[in-house]
Design an enzyme around this catalytic site. Structure first.
Site, PDB file in Angstrom:
ATOM      1  N   LYS A  22       0.842  -1.215   0.000  1.00 24.78           N
ATOM      2  CA  LYS A  22       0.000   0.000   0.000  1.00 24.78           C
ATOM      3  C   LYS A  22       0.869   1.254   0.000  1.00 24.78           C
ATOM      4  CE  LYS A  22      -1.658   1.596   4.045  1.00 24.78           C
ATOM      5  NZ  LYS A  22      -1.400   3.010   4.396  1.00 24.78           N
ATOM      6  N   ASN A  23       1.902   1.269   0.857  1.00 23.38           N
ATOM      7  CA  ASN A  23       2.663   2.507   1.036  1.00 23.38           C
ATOM      8  C   ASN A  23       3.675   2.778  -0.057  1.00 23.38           C
ATOM      9  OD1 ASN A  23       1.117   2.979   3.237  1.00 23.38           O
ATOM     10  ND2 ASN A  23       2.663   2.375   4.744  1.00 23.38           N
ATOM     11  N   ARG A  92      -4.857  10.904   4.134  1.00 18.54           N
ATOM     12  CA  ARG A  92      -3.744  11.826   4.272  1.00 18.54           C
ATOM     13  C   ARG A  92      -2.625  11.562   3.255  1.00 18.54           C
ATOM     14  NH1 ARG A  92      -1.087  13.453   7.447  1.00 18.54           N
ATOM     15  NH2 ARG A  92       0.970  12.960   6.680  1.00 18.54           N
ATOM     16  N   CYS A 116      -4.567  12.440  12.378  1.00 19.35           N
ATOM     17  CA  CYS A 116      -5.305  11.175  12.469  1.00 19.35           C
ATOM     18  C   CYS A 116      -5.046  10.618  13.869  1.00 19.35           C
ATOM     19  CB  CYS A 116      -4.858  10.222  11.374  1.00 19.35           C
ATOM     20  SG  CYS A 116      -3.262   9.481  11.675  1.00 19.35           S
ATOM     21  N   ARG A 121       0.442  14.388  12.602  1.00 22.47           N
ATOM     22  CA  ARG A 121       0.864  14.152  11.215  1.00 22.47           C
ATOM     23  C   ARG A 121       1.168  15.466  10.472  1.00 22.47           C
ATOM     24  NH1 ARG A 121      -0.854   8.904   9.918  1.00 22.47           N
ATOM     25  NH2 ARG A 121       0.765   8.891   8.355  1.00 22.47           N
ATOM     26  N   PRO A 122       2.067  16.305  10.994  1.00 25.22           N
ATOM     27  CA  PRO A 122       2.379  17.559  10.292  1.00 25.22           C
ATOM     28  C   PRO A 122       3.072  17.297   8.952  1.00 25.22           C
ATOM     29  CG  PRO A 122       3.935  17.159  12.052  1.00 25.22           C
ATOM     30  CD  PRO A 122       2.876  16.103  12.187  1.00 25.22           C
ATOM     31  N   ILE A 123       3.115  18.319   8.101  1.00 21.36           N
ATOM     32  CA  ILE A 123       3.856  18.171   6.832  1.00 21.36           C
ATOM     33  C   ILE A 123       4.875  19.295   6.680  1.00 21.36           C
ATOM     34  CG2 ILE A 123       1.995  16.930   5.645  1.00 21.36           C
ATOM     35  CD1 ILE A 123       1.398  19.591   4.164  1.00 21.36           C
ATOM     36  N   ASP A 124       5.364  19.825   7.828  1.00 19.38           N
ATOM     37  CA  ASP A 124       6.342  20.920   7.776  1.00 19.38           C
ATOM     38  C   ASP A 124       7.597  20.541   6.995  1.00 19.38           C
ATOM     39  OD1 ASP A 124       6.515  19.194  10.113  1.00 19.38           O
ATOM     40  OD2 ASP A 124       8.263  20.360  10.664  1.00 19.38           O
ATOM     41  N   ASP A 309       4.876   0.477  11.898  1.00 18.05           N
ATOM     42  CA  ASP A 309       3.631  -0.113  11.404  1.00 18.05           C
ATOM     43  C   ASP A 309       3.435  -1.553  11.865  1.00 18.05           C
ATOM     44  OD1 ASP A 309       3.627   1.586   8.167  1.00 18.05           O
ATOM     45  OD2 ASP A 309       3.215   2.262  10.209  1.00 18.05           O
ATOM     46  N   ILE A 331       8.374   6.882  16.568  1.00 17.74           N
ATOM     47  CA  ILE A 331       7.943   7.575  15.353  1.00 17.74           C
ATOM     48  C   ILE A 331       6.643   8.342  15.585  1.00 17.74           C
ATOM     49  CG2 ILE A 331       7.379   7.309  12.909  1.00 17.74           C
ATOM     50  CD1 ILE A 331      10.222   6.417  13.492  1.00 17.74           C
ATOM     51  N   ARG A 401      -8.539  -0.438   4.649  1.00 14.86           N
ATOM     52  CA  ARG A 401      -7.673   0.566   4.003  1.00 14.86           C
ATOM     53  C   ARG A 401      -6.325  -0.055   3.640  1.00 14.86           C
ATOM     54  NH1 ARG A 401      -6.081   4.865   7.405  1.00 14.86           N
ATOM     55  NH2 ARG A 401      -4.916   5.266   5.520  1.00 14.86           N
TER      56      ARG A 401
HETATM   57  C1  EPZ Z   1       4.373   6.846   6.223  1.00 12.73           C
HETATM   58  O1  EPZ Z   1       3.640   7.883   6.821  1.00 12.73           O
HETATM   59  C2  EPZ Z   1       3.431   5.667   6.143  1.00 12.73           C
HETATM   60  N1  EPZ Z   1       2.273   6.008   5.319  1.00 12.73           N
HETATM   61  C3  EPZ Z   1       2.962   5.281   7.542  1.00 12.73           C
HETATM   62  O2  EPZ Z   1       2.165   4.111   7.425  1.00 12.73           O
HETATM   63  C4  EPZ Z   1       4.184   4.962   8.389  1.00 12.73           C
HETATM   64  O3  EPZ Z   1       3.766   4.692   9.707  1.00 12.73           O
HETATM   65  C5  EPZ Z   1       5.148   6.149   8.389  1.00 12.73           C
HETATM   66  O4  EPZ Z   1       5.494   6.489   7.032  1.00 12.73           O
HETATM   67  C6  EPZ Z   1       6.434   5.847   9.152  1.00 12.73           C
HETATM   68  O5  EPZ Z   1       7.073   4.736   8.577  1.00 12.73           O
HETATM   69  C7  EPZ Z   1       2.424   6.018   3.969  1.00 12.73           C
HETATM   70  O6  EPZ Z   1       3.494   5.765   3.442  1.00 12.73           O
HETATM   71  C8  EPZ Z   1       1.195   6.362   3.165  1.00 12.73           C
HETATM   72  P1  EPZ Z   1       6.573  10.136   8.196  1.00 12.73           P
HETATM   73  P2  EPZ Z   1       4.252   9.381   6.801  1.00 12.73           P
HETATM   74  O7  EPZ Z   1       6.469  11.406   7.429  1.00 12.73           O
HETATM   75  O8  EPZ Z   1       5.093   9.574   5.601  1.00 12.73           O
HETATM   76  C9  EPZ Z   1       6.871  13.367  11.668  1.00 12.73           C
HETATM   77  C10 EPZ Z   1       0.330   2.726   7.768  1.00 12.73           C
HETATM   78  O9  EPZ Z   1      -0.109   2.209   8.802  1.00 12.73           O
HETATM   79  N2  EPZ Z   1       6.796  14.350  10.583  1.00 12.73           N
HETATM   80  O10 EPZ Z   1       7.705   9.211   7.905  1.00 12.73           O
HETATM   81  O11 EPZ Z   1       3.148  10.319   7.066  1.00 12.73           O
HETATM   82  C11 EPZ Z   1       5.615  12.536  11.783  1.00 12.73           C
HETATM   83  O12 EPZ Z   1       4.649  13.196  12.572  1.00 12.73           O
HETATM   84  C12 EPZ Z   1       0.783   4.161   7.795  1.00 12.73           C
HETATM   85  O13 EPZ Z   1       0.452   2.142   6.673  1.00 12.73           O
HETATM   86  C13 EPZ Z   1       6.925  15.687  10.889  1.00 12.73           C
HETATM   87  O14 EPZ Z   1       7.100  16.063  12.048  1.00 12.73           O
HETATM   88  O15 EPZ Z   1       5.213   9.332   8.081  1.00 12.73           O
HETATM   89  C14 EPZ Z   1       6.130  11.279  12.438  1.00 12.73           C
HETATM   90  O16 EPZ Z   1       6.272  11.504  13.822  1.00 12.73           O
HETATM   91  C15 EPZ Z   1       0.540   4.829   9.145  1.00 12.73           C
HETATM   92  N3  EPZ Z   1       6.858  16.594   9.872  1.00 12.73           N
HETATM   93  C16 EPZ Z   1       7.523  11.107  11.798  1.00 12.73           C
HETATM   94  O17 EPZ Z   1       7.893  12.419  11.343  1.00 12.73           O
HETATM   95  C17 EPZ Z   1       6.669  16.208   8.570  1.00 12.73           C
HETATM   96  O18 EPZ Z   1       6.634  17.072   7.676  1.00 12.73           O
HETATM   97  C18 EPZ Z   1       7.571  10.147  10.632  1.00 12.73           C
HETATM   98  O19 EPZ Z   1       6.540  10.519   9.749  1.00 12.73           O
HETATM   99  C19 EPZ Z   1       6.537  14.836   8.286  1.00 12.73           C
HETATM  100  C20 EPZ Z   1       6.603  13.924   9.308  1.00 12.73           C
END
Ligand code: EPZ
Length: 434
Positions: A22-23, A92, A116, A121-124, A309, A331, A401
């Site tokens: 999926k990811n 998201r 969620c 889940r910020p995107i900064d 995950d 994480i 999902r």
């Molecule tokens: C991906 O989410 C996966 N989703 C998640 O899987 C997975 O848990 C996660 O990576 C970690 O491996 C998809 O690929 C669609 P991150 P993502 O950005 O990219 C923080 C599942 O169950 N962060 O690697 O959103 C964030 O809050 C899902 O399949 C910021 O602070 O995760 C987290 O604490 C759930 N600012 C950490 O970094 C940002 O701009 C890692 O998040 C981005 C992230």
């Protein structure tokens, strides 16, 4: 709505196959926007998130067709740059549209995704990456506005408080492949799903070096071609099945996985004493140990560390392993929504900040429980497989999902699990009954 009903205590034997990831599929679907030519994607898992991403691409103007149960054909000849809130808020991973739209159209207008249950889940870091490419980045009224007319390659550091970002790396990468100049992404995510996206982009003509390493070097090209690409196996689904085998297996063979992607989990399962045989680089046989497992401590990290995950699923295994295990979530510190539900089944787990202190119990008892997010749902299914009596898992739309026919796959290897209409659930057991 449906619920999943599971009768605990049955043994799982035989072969269970893993679907596409999926990811990887979600950013790869978004990457088809980078070309006006046709992309054929194969080994795509049959999931609600995938169908939703297909709807979003169609909304943007792409022609999207499911040409076989796990194959899709996508042609994004003329597309819009705007993805509205009512679509993005439902998933998201839609944030992954920002990079391709900014890369292809030099502008994007995407709603902010919102948080969620597993965290804000910020995107900064995504936005920092886009700004690093010289884009004008504006956030207004819940939307992100990207203007990439002046974008150019640059060195960008994408590490945050929790380490690398998976979709952040994917997003910046998908913008950079069509951005003039050389981009160096430091602290890039190394997850296999990011590697798969890189390989797909290279098959379209992208120039990417350092694939699989924390440093990606991208030289922008003028155009990308279409492709035919096969998605890699889902390491999280595979890990979920490996843990199912550790809990209830009698020579359960998980097939179509990539052993190389399972190193952290296999290491932990071996440390606990789980009988496990690596049959080939794509098959592992696992059984419930005839003697009690040993408790193990788990800390989640970005790949190649222990995957967040699989944390909930591992916590379930430890909840029936004698002794005390400490599961630390680095994480997503809030990612313990499965715990209150496991406690309803008799698990003894205490949450102390980012740590779950798990005191293994000799048994769990079946109960009605509520799914809250994708991986918590999987953890409850695993608990139901070993609990005494019947477990009812409600709100299994979360499960759909990310797991492709998990009930059918588990039933085929001996589990007593079926999906029934919520109305068939005994009213006195249904916490949501009117
Ligand atoms: C991906 O989410 C996966 N989703 C998640 O899987 C997975 O848990 C996660 O990576 C970690 O491996 C998809 O690929 C669609 P991150 P993502 O950005 O990219 C923080 C599942 O169950 N962060 O690697 O959103 C964030 O809050 C899902 O399949 C910021 O602070 O995760 C987290 O604490 C759930 N600012 C950490 O970094 C940002 O701009 C890692 O998040 C981005 C992230």
């Amino acid at each position: 709505m449906d619920v999943m009903r599971i009768e605990g205590g049955n043994t799982l034997s035989g072969s269970i196959s893993v679907s596409g990831a999926k990811n990887a599929a979600l950013p790869i679907f978004a990457a088809t926007l980078l070309t006006e030519e046709t992309c054929i994607l194969e080994n795509v898992p049959n999931l609600s998130d995938i169908r939703f991403m297909a709807q979003i691409l169609e909304h943007l103007g792409a022609e999207v067709e499911q040409i076989a149960p796990t194959s899709w054909k996508i042609s994004a000849k003329t597309i819009s740059h705007r993805a509205p809130y009512d679509l993005v808020r439902k998933m998201r991973a839609s944030v992954c549209l920002m990079g391709p739209l900014a890369g292809r159209l030099k502008k994007a207008e995407i709603s902010l995704p919102g948080g969620c249950v597993i965290g804000p889940r910020p995107i900064d870091m995504h936005l920092k990456g886009f700004a690093g490419l010289g884009m004008k980045v504006e956030v207004d009224k819940g939307y992100v506005f990207l203007d990439a007319t002046e974008a150019c390659g640059n060195p960008i550091f994408l590490g945050g408080r929790h380490g690398s970002t998976v979709t952040g790396t994917a997003n910046v990468l998908m913008a950079a492949v069509l951005t003039p100049g050389k981009t160096i992404i430091e602290c890039a995510a190394c997850e296999p799903e990011v590697v798969d996206l890189c390989k797909m982009l290279v098959s379209m003509g992208a120039d990417i070096q350092g694939i699989g390493s924390p440093t990606l070097t991208i030289v922008g090209v003028a155009k990308l071609s279409g492709c035919r690409y096969t998605i890699l196996p889902d390491r999280i689904e595979a890990g979920t099945f490996l843990i199912a085998g550790a809990m209830a297996g009698d020579n359960l063979t998980v097939t179509n996985l990539r052993v190389a992607d399972q190193a952290a989990l296999i290491d932990k399962l071996k440390e606990a004493g789980v009988p496990l045989t690596i049959e080939s680089d794509s098959a592992v046989t696992v059984s419930k140990s005839s003697s009690p497992l040993k408790p193990v401590d788990v800390v989640t990290h970005p790949h190649p560390g222990f995957p967040t995950d699989v944390q909930a699923q591992m916590s379930t295994l430890m909840s029936v392993t004698p002794g005390i295990s400490i599961v630390t979530e680095k994480i997503f510190p809030n990612r313990f929504m499965h715990v209150p539900e496991l406690q309803r089944m008799g698990a003894d787990i205490a949450i102390e900040g980012p740590n779950a202190i798990v005191k293994g119990q000799s048994k769990l008892s079946g109960a009605p429980v509520m799914a809250s997010d994708l991986r918590a749902s999987a953890a409850l299914i695993l608990a139901g497989l070993v609990a005494e009596g019947t477990t009812w898992v409600l709100r299994i739309y979360h499960l759909d999902r990310g797991y492709d026919k998990i009930d059918e796959k588990l039933r085929a290897v001996g589990a007593v699990i079926d999906r029934i209409p919520e109305s068939d659930m005994p009213k006195d057991l249904n916490p949501e009954a009117a």
